[in-house]
Design an enzyme around this catalytic site. Structure first.
Site, PDB file in Angstrom:
ATOM      1  N   HIS A 407       0.836  -1.207   0.000  1.00 42.54           N
ATOM      2  CA  HIS A 407       0.000   0.000   0.000  1.00 42.54           C
ATOM      3  C   HIS A 407       0.865   1.250   0.000  1.00 42.54           C
ATOM      4  O   HIS A 407       2.058   1.212   0.322  1.00 42.54           O
ATOM      5  CB  HIS A 407      -0.992  -0.022   1.165  1.00 42.54           C
ATOM      6  CG  HIS A 407      -0.437   0.332   2.502  1.00 42.54           C
ATOM      7  ND1 HIS A 407      -0.426   1.628   2.985  1.00 42.54           N
ATOM      8  CD2 HIS A 407       0.097  -0.435   3.485  1.00 42.54           C
ATOM      9  CE1 HIS A 407       0.081   1.635   4.209  1.00 42.54           C
ATOM     10  NE2 HIS A 407       0.417   0.400   4.534  1.00 42.54           N
ATOM     11  N   ASP A 417       6.347   2.683   7.108  1.00 43.16           N
ATOM     12  CA  ASP A 417       4.995   2.227   6.786  1.00 43.16           C
ATOM     13  C   ASP A 417       4.265   3.269   5.964  1.00 43.16           C
ATOM     14  O   ASP A 417       3.796   4.273   6.497  1.00 43.16           O
ATOM     15  CB  ASP A 417       4.243   1.970   8.101  1.00 43.16           C
ATOM     16  CG  ASP A 417       2.845   1.424   7.891  1.00 43.16           C
ATOM     17  OD1 ASP A 417       2.503   1.050   6.751  1.00 43.16           O
ATOM     18  OD2 ASP A 417       2.090   1.376   8.875  1.00 43.16           O
ATOM     19  N   GLU A 454      -5.075   1.777   2.688  1.00 46.74           N
ATOM     20  CA  GLU A 454      -4.906   0.606   3.555  1.00 46.74           C
ATOM     21  C   GLU A 454      -5.034   0.995   5.017  1.00 46.74           C
ATOM     22  O   GLU A 454      -5.575   0.236   5.829  1.00 46.74           O
ATOM     23  CB  GLU A 454      -3.544  -0.034   3.285  1.00 46.74           C
ATOM     24  CG  GLU A 454      -3.299  -1.363   4.003  1.00 46.74           C
ATOM     25  CD  GLU A 454      -2.642  -1.204   5.362  1.00 46.74           C
ATOM     26  OE1 GLU A 454      -2.435  -2.223   6.042  1.00 46.74           O
ATOM     27  OE2 GLU A 454      -2.340  -0.056   5.761  1.00 46.74           O
ATOM     28  N   ASP A 483       4.379  -4.915   3.198  1.00 49.41           N
ATOM     29  CA  ASP A 483       3.811  -3.670   3.703  1.00 49.41           C
ATOM     30  C   ASP A 483       4.950  -2.755   4.135  1.00 49.41           C
ATOM     31  O   ASP A 483       5.358  -1.868   3.408  1.00 49.41           O
ATOM     32  CB  ASP A 483       2.868  -4.011   4.870  1.00 49.41           C
ATOM     33  CG  ASP A 483       1.991  -2.853   5.277  1.00 49.41           C
ATOM     34  OD1 ASP A 483       2.495  -1.718   5.259  1.00 49.41           O
ATOM     35  OD2 ASP A 483       0.821  -3.069   5.631  1.00 49.41           O
TER      36      ASP A 483
END
Length: 731
Positions: A407, A417, A454, A483
């Site tokens: 994502h 992230d 996400e 991820d």
């Protein structure tokens, strides 16, 4: 410029202009035999599901018999269709391309991509995040890959106003800052564009109430408070992150009668009690750091559960219980803001294991004497989001898809992230384009997927899967998710069991980025202290593999480097943190990209799919034993027994071993490889129940993938932000 095509997912899956050198309008082969005709295998699966429906509902496990017959029939197909297959020369050429892929990695390319992707905060639905979509699309196109996108219109939320004040025991009022500190040493932290810390989908509210400290907000914590005589009803609870998904903390609080929930990151869990300093001097979360995140209890767009959020879709009302939105307001705060709240509490001293690392006289549970006033206004709104894709069309089985996904949206800058994964995906795509330039084409189609939204609840990937459910069910080979590619030292992975062997094979080929004389496999094995590496299972729904595994039954892998990620979802997850602490030389990123790409190449280029069901049989043994123990403990009736499961498991084990041996011996002698591969591909689908799980019908996978052997120690769940005792299955 972005393409104006708004139905890219259909075009990708039907094959319009799929790959390097494919003319627009060219279509992939159809799967008429798979979709329009019922094979003997499919008839057997349907018959067996009807016959054993009662046992499925009573002990949730008779599906093992289905998989057993699937593997058994695969052996029959092998022995029936043995003919000379002149594929060894071609496979040797594939091996040469795979070796070339492995040496093409570039630290600088990944670093450059990450710097661009993290230039601005990019929350889903904002112009900054659409800019990342354009960057990914243009990068795919620059690498001469066919690239497309799809837009969906989904429900999200943003904060409009937040206020939190504490009335202290002496009657004075302290207004809490709710801010993260800007650091002179880090220009990223001085950005004015970072969204204020909030919980996605938290409802608006204006509440004044006593406070109760509930430790990690688990069910056992609320039970302990009840034993201590502490009434949570009508209070505002304060909980620390670390053991439970934040949405479950809020839900547990609501069930206990709380009016609101405040969550903070205790230095015991996110800063080693300050013993090693704080960012920017060390990797640990500063006292002003705040963890953002969603509190949504479902997956996908809350207003379209089970169907895609296209512009013309019907939608639920946001107040509908089917939307599964949180019932009480909540807010994340820093440990600096949490400290005066905990100091102001009286009542019983908290149990010793509830004491964290804050500098307070002692941790007490309340309620009183401090009192909180909490005001929050949310903007619940629908916004467009954008998934981006690139494809390389397979030359032999173009209608079989190996999918790679990551994502793109982040709560702030998202260096870990998710942009570490996005940068790795782009670097991987560059390597694949170089293979194409050297004459390589995959046997099966490879799809690269960049998901949006996400962070709000796996929205982009879920909507796309729901839109393409039938095609994916028939054609998807496997999904490989990355991820947070890199957060630090150490390799961690999860997989559906038939991919365990492949995962180990590939990690034996790639050098450990932190140990030049070891492979990733060597270090991974040593970290577990056993005879096999520790491979997790998909026991939660914390990343984009969820829709593929739980809704469609597609085999999957998820992996990352680094267990400790203390600046998770905070202002400090930026390029500077990554450059100083996460991966200073970006060698871990290159290793992640290499593993990711080699997994895809094995799945796309091998004559026979590299699936092993021997590991699955080991997992099923543990499950059957657990079911038997539970039936005995519950004093179940004599006619409710695991005997059918043991019989099926015996057949399954024999078939799994035999097909594994024969596939290895005969992989260059198989003429009807398409039929054999389809049996291997569809075996995972046999674990699905069309009606779904009880109370969670969207989740259809019956296999208890969380059934596991427990090991001691803490690990970090990258997507839920939880340090928890880890669960793994030993192969």
């Amino acid at each position: 410029m972005l393409h104006a095509n708004k139905s890219a997912s259909l075009h990708l899956l039907t094959g319009t202009a799929l790959s390097h050198g494919v003319a627009p309008g060219e279509r992939l082969s159809s799967l008429e035999t798979d979709i329009e005709e019922r094979t003997p295998l499919q008839s057997a699966v349907i018959h067996l599901k009807n016959r054993h429906n009662l046992l499925i509902k009573t002990c949730n496990a008779a599906f093992i018999l289905l998989a057993s017959l699937l593997i058994g029939l695969s052996i029959a197909f092998l022995t029936r269709f043995i003919l000379l297959w002149p594929g060894s020369e071609l496979q040797h050429k594939f091996d040469e391309y795979h070796a070339l892929f492995q040496v093409l990695g570039s630290n600088q390319t990944i670093s450059d991509h990450l710097a661009v992707l993290t230039r601005e905060p990019h929350v889903a639905g904002t112009p900054e995040n659409f800019a990342t979509a354009e960057y990914v699309l243009s990068t795919f196109q620059k690498y001469k890959l066919s690239a497309y996108y799809t837009d969906y219109n989904v429900l999200v939320s943003y904060p409009l106003d937040r206020k939190l004040s504490l009335t202290q025991p002496n009657g004075s009022v302290l207004n809490l800052s709710l801010k993260e500190e800007a650091l002179a040493e880090d220009s990223y932290t001085q950005s004015k564009e970072v969204i204020p810390a909030f919980h996605a989908y938290a409802p608006s509210g204006n509440i004044s109430a006593d406070v109760v400290y509930v430790n990690y907000g688990r069910e056992e914590d609320f039970k302990k408070l009840k034993e201590l005589g502490v009434d949570v009803n009508g209070t505002i609870v304060i909980a620390r992150y670390g053991k439970l998904y934040r949405g479950d903390i809020v839900d547990n609080a609501a069930k206990a009668g709380a009016l609101a929930a405040i969550l903070y990151s205790d230095p015991q869990d996110y800063a080693e009690n300050g013993t090693h300093g704080y960012y920017p001097q060390s990797k640990w979360l500063p006292s002003s750091g705040i963890q953002r995140g969603t509190t949504f209890q479902g997956v996908g767009d809350p207003l379209t559960p089970g169907w895609p959020s296209t512009s013309y879709a019907e939608r639920l009302d946001s107040t509908s219980s089917e939307a599964h939105l949180p019932k009480i307001p909540s807010l994340p705060i820093s440990s600096s803001d949490a400290r005066p709240i905990l100091v102001a509490l009286n009542g019983s001293i908290a149990p010793p294991e509830w004491h964290g690392g804050l500098d307070v006289p002692t941790y007490r549970v309340g309620r009183g004497a401090g009192r909180l006033h909490f005001s929050y206004t949310a903007n619940l709104t629908r916004v467009p989001i954008r998934n981006v894709y690139a494809a390389i069309k397979g030359f032999e089985e173009p209608d079989r898809y190996v999918l790679l996904g990551n994502h793109r949206d982040a709560w702030t800058f998202g260096a870990v992230d998710p942009s570490s994964g996005t940068a790795a995906l782009l670097e991987l795509s560059h390597r694949l384009s170089k293979l194409v330039d050297h004459g390589w084409r995959p046997r099966r189609t490879i799809l690269l997927c960049s998901w949006d939204a996400e962070e709000f609840g796996l929205v982009g990937s879920t909507e796309w899967v729901e839109q393409n459910l039938d095609l994916l069910s028939a054609r998807a080979v496997a999904y490989i998710n990355v991820d947070c590619a890199v957060a630090g030292l150490g390799f961690f992975a999860a997989a559906t069991p038939q991919l365990d062997d492949l995962l180990q094979k590939i990690t034996k080929k790639v050098q450990d980025p932190d140990s030049p004389h070891k492979t990733i496999y060597d270090s991974w094995l040593a970290s577990g202290g056993g005879s096999f590496p520790l491979i997790g299972r998909f026991y939660d729904h914390s990343s984009d593999y969820t829709a593929f595994v739980q809704h469609v039954g597609v085999p999957a892998i998820d992996f990352y480097f680094g267990a400790d990620y203390p600046v998770y979802h905070s202002l400090y997850d930026n390029y500077n943190w990554m450059k100083k602490f996460g991966d200073p030389c970006f060698q871990r990123h290159v290793a992640a990209s290499t593993v990711w790409g080699l997994l895809a190449l094995e799945l796309a280029d091998n004559l026979l799919l590299p699936f092993s069901y021997v590991t699955y049989s080991t997992e099923l043994q543990a499950y059957v034993k657990t079911v038997e123990e539970q039936l005995l403990a519950a004093k179940a009736p004599h006619d409710v027994t695991v005997a059918p499961l043991n019989f099926a498991l015996s057949k399954f084990q024999s078939a799994a071993v035999k097909i594994s041996q024969e596939a290895e011996d005969l992989k260059h002698l198989v003429s009807n490889k398409r039929t054999i591969n389809d049996q291997l591909l569809l075996a995972e689908r046999a674990f699905l129940d069309v009606d779904g799980l009880r109370r969670k019908p969207w989740f259809k996978h019956l296999m208890p993938l969380h059934q596991a052997v427990r090991r001691t120690g803490l690990s970090f769940n990258m997507k839920s932000g939880e340090f928890h005792e880890s669960l793994y299955v030993l192969p």
